[in-house]
Design an enzyme around this catalytic site. Structure first.
Site, PDB file in Angstrom:
ATOM      1  N   GLU A 197       0.837  -1.208   0.000  1.00  0.00           N
ATOM      2  CA  GLU A 197       0.000   0.000   0.000  1.00  0.00           C
ATOM      3  C   GLU A 197       0.868   1.252   0.000  1.00  0.00           C
ATOM      4  O   GLU A 197       1.727   1.428   0.849  1.00  0.00           O
ATOM      5  CB  GLU A 197      -0.927  -0.008   1.217  1.00  0.00           C
ATOM      6  N   GLY A 198       0.625   2.130  -0.951  1.00  0.00           N
ATOM      7  CA  GLY A 198       1.408   3.345  -1.123  1.00  0.00           C
ATOM      8  C   GLY A 198       2.424   3.225  -2.232  1.00  0.00           C
ATOM      9  O   GLY A 198       2.655   4.179  -2.981  1.00  0.00           O
TER      10      GLY A 198
END
Length: 622
Positions: A520-521
């Site tokens: 995530e990211g």
């Protein structure tokens, strides 16, 4: 430049206060700037010439300088004739008044000239920043000329300030907003000053006013129904309309038009700039119990330490994008199958902490936030939030659990489903209030992420989402402030079922479908260079030139290739027409196209065949 949607800004300040540097920072993100210099040169004054040279050296090479010292009335014409896509910086009105009072330019109606300038500023369609000295705090000059100058400049400042959307006073390098009162929005490369909000209910701010939030003795109060700013409703459509006029060989940017529209709306300008200052907020908060089944102990902490040390996928992608990376520790959530994930006090603290993180980023001029997460059990916790807020079935939004060796762990996936099911059953009688959802099911990382989204919305800072934690926080934040989702952009759903469902509920269309699974990211940072390139291209491309007059389509009555009329005169019948039957008008009405006869045997029509002409020439009888 657009400061919270304000396109006309007056920057006041004393001598050496930093007013010019601050004004220049407001337009630093513009593709090109028309710098309007009002000072008259003085060959016999070396110190004044050095000041002018310093200003010139500070301007970027892409800026175009125009001088109005020869005719003070020309300044109003320059401002009034500016185009909507342009950015103007006028420095400064004190020198303009000096030229206006010069006997060489007299006689002149100074009052009328000032009124013309104010009217031009008020009607200016371009983005406009004006710099002016503030001399009203000094003593009354002892000379008639000095008093005339201060009186005239005071009248100019009052008239222009009334015509501008915002007025900022720079004192000792510190900007203070005078109009409208409240928190000062960040300019490129400049820190942002915050004026404490007053107590009382939240006030509706509209598209240009600052946000006033309730403050208790313990600090910020985050509650449902907050009125936060919305993006500019006109800039986005204007940006899309402008894209249709760009000189591109193809059909345009396709689905990436929404990137330009989003950036235009959040920046308040139809010609948005690419995000230069980006910060990644990596939320590290573990979840206990069954939601973390299949997670390796200590793995999330290792990922967080790795990112903090500048190593790993996320840190390397952040470095490639020139983005800052900040690791944020969130409180560990208790097992949701046994009881609430957080206490009410922990939820309040996490929300405020997230809000402050967004404010701190805005204070240093961050233009885009990227949400990332690396906690254990985050995906299952996000699935529980989706089930509570959007009515999703946990098994449908829980992705498969994959071990470090790349194998699918069905037992761990079933344990997560059971934990989410038990948590929802335990909390079935609790309210679906946003804070209650965070306390019962969400956990610390989702609560901090929710605070970040709310704080970013209050400070008009867009957020790039990527992953279950970000979209779960967006679902919760919409129940606290419905405006928050309009400041969110989803880079890629990554093939994650929870992200896909939440995006559909929130109305966020993923920009790409690369199905990356880098964490995530990290997926968002992979897409970020593409988004920046699109914005830079849309801002830099010229408009499509109009075709020359000689390329216009000829009129149907124009002469043919041999100089004769394209259609012969009906009185000049050719030999073929003479052989035609008496009904010569049939040939005129005959269509140019005739259905070809099919090959092989068979009738060409089901109608009775007409009588054939015995004319040996083969012409049809009339």
């Amino acid at each position: 430049m657009s400061l919270d949607g304000w396109n006309r800004v007056l920057v006041l300040g004393g001598i050496r206060s930093g007013k010019s540097e601050f004004a220049e920072s407001l337009v630093a993100d513009a593709t090109s700037v028309r710098y309007v210099a009002t000072a008259a040169g003085a060959d016999d004054d070396a110190e004044w010439s050095a000041r002018i040279a310093t200003h010139r050296a500070r301007r970027p090479a892409s800026w175009r300088t125009e001088e109005t010292a020869d005719d003070p009335r020309r300044l109003a014409d320059v401002i009034a004739t500016a185009r909507p896509e342009e950015t103007l910086l006028v420095d400064d009105l004190g020198n303009w008044v000096t030229v206006l009072l010069d006997p060489a330019h007299q006689p002149a109606d100074d009052t009328a000239t000032i009124a013309e300038l104010a009217a031009a500023v008020r009607a200016c369609p371009a983005r406009l920043v004006l710099v002016s000295p503030e001399v009203g705090l000094s003593l009354v000059p002892t000379t008639p000329l000095g008093r005339a100058f201060t009186d005239a400049l005071g009248a100019v400042n009052r008239a222009v300030a009334d015509a501008c959307d915002a007025v900022i006073l720079v004192v000792a390098g510190q900007p203070c907003r005078l109009k409208p009162a409240g928190a000062l929005p960040a300019a490129a490369g400049q820190p942002r000053t915050t004026v404490p909000a007053q107590s009382g209910p939240a006030a509706h701010t509209g598209s240009t006013a600052p946000t006033t939030l309730p403050v208790a003795a313990t600090g910020l109060v985050i509650e449902p129904g907050m009125e936060l700013p919305m993006p500019d409703e006109y800039a986005g459509p204007q940006a899309v309309d402008r894209l249709a006029t760009l000189d591109v060989p193809g059909t345009g940017l396709g689905v990436l038009e929404q990137v330009v529209s989003f950036a235009a709306a959040t920046q308040g300008t139809p010609i948005p700039a690419a995000w230069r200052s980006v910060r990644v907020l990596l939320l590290h908060g573990d979840h206990s119990g069954g939601v973390a089944a299949g997670s390796r102990p200590g793995e999330s902490a290792r990922r967080a330490r790795q990112a903090g040390a500048g190593e790993g996928v996320l840190a390397r992608l952040a470095a490639e994008n020139g983005a800052g990376l900040q690791v944020v520790d969130a409180p560990t959530a208790a097992p949701i199958e046994d009881g609430p994930a957080l206490t009410a006090e922990e939820v309040e603290s996490a929300l405020r902490h997230g809000w402050r993180l967004a404010e701190e980023a805005a204070d240093v001029g961050v233009q885009l936030l990227v949400l990332a997460a690396c906690g254990a059990g985050t995906e299952a916790a996000a699935a529980a939030v989706l089930a509570a807020t959007a009515g999703a079935e946990p098994p449908a939004v829980l992705a498969r659990v994959v071990t470090a060796g790349g194998e699918i762990d069905d037992a761990a996936w079933m344990a997560r489903c059971a934990a989410v099911r038990d948590g929802l059953h335990r909390a079935r009688h609790s309210s679906r209030d946003a804070k209650e959802v965070l306390a019962q099911l969400g956990g610390g990382d989702i609560a901090v992420a929710t605070g970040i989204l709310l704080g970013a919305t209050a400070r008009r800072t867009p957020v790039l989402l990527d992953g279950p934690v970000g979209v779960a926080a967006a679902l919760v934040s919409r129940d606290l402030a419905g405006q928050a989702r309009h400041w969110c952009l989803l880079a890629d759903h990554g093939g994650h079922p929870a992200v896909q469902l939440a995006a559909d509920v929130l109305g966020l269309a993923p920009l790409t479908e690369l199905r990356l699974d880098l964490g995530e990211g990290a997926n968002a940072l992979t897409v970020l260079p593409l988004l920046r390139s699109v914005l830079a291209l849309a801002a830099a491309l010229p408009t499509r030139p109009e075709p020359p007059d000689d390329e216009a389509r000829p009129d149907e009555t124009d002469a043919g290739p041999n100089g004769d009329d394209a259609r012969p005169d009906e009185t000049d019948a050719g030999p073929q027409e003479e052989e035609a039957g008496p009904d010569e008008t049939d040939e005129d009405t005959e269509p140019d196209f005739r259905e070809p006869e099919p090959e092989g045997p068979g009738p060409t029509t089901t109608e009775p065949e007409p009588a054939r002409s015995a004319d040996p020439t083969g012409s049809r009888a009339g």
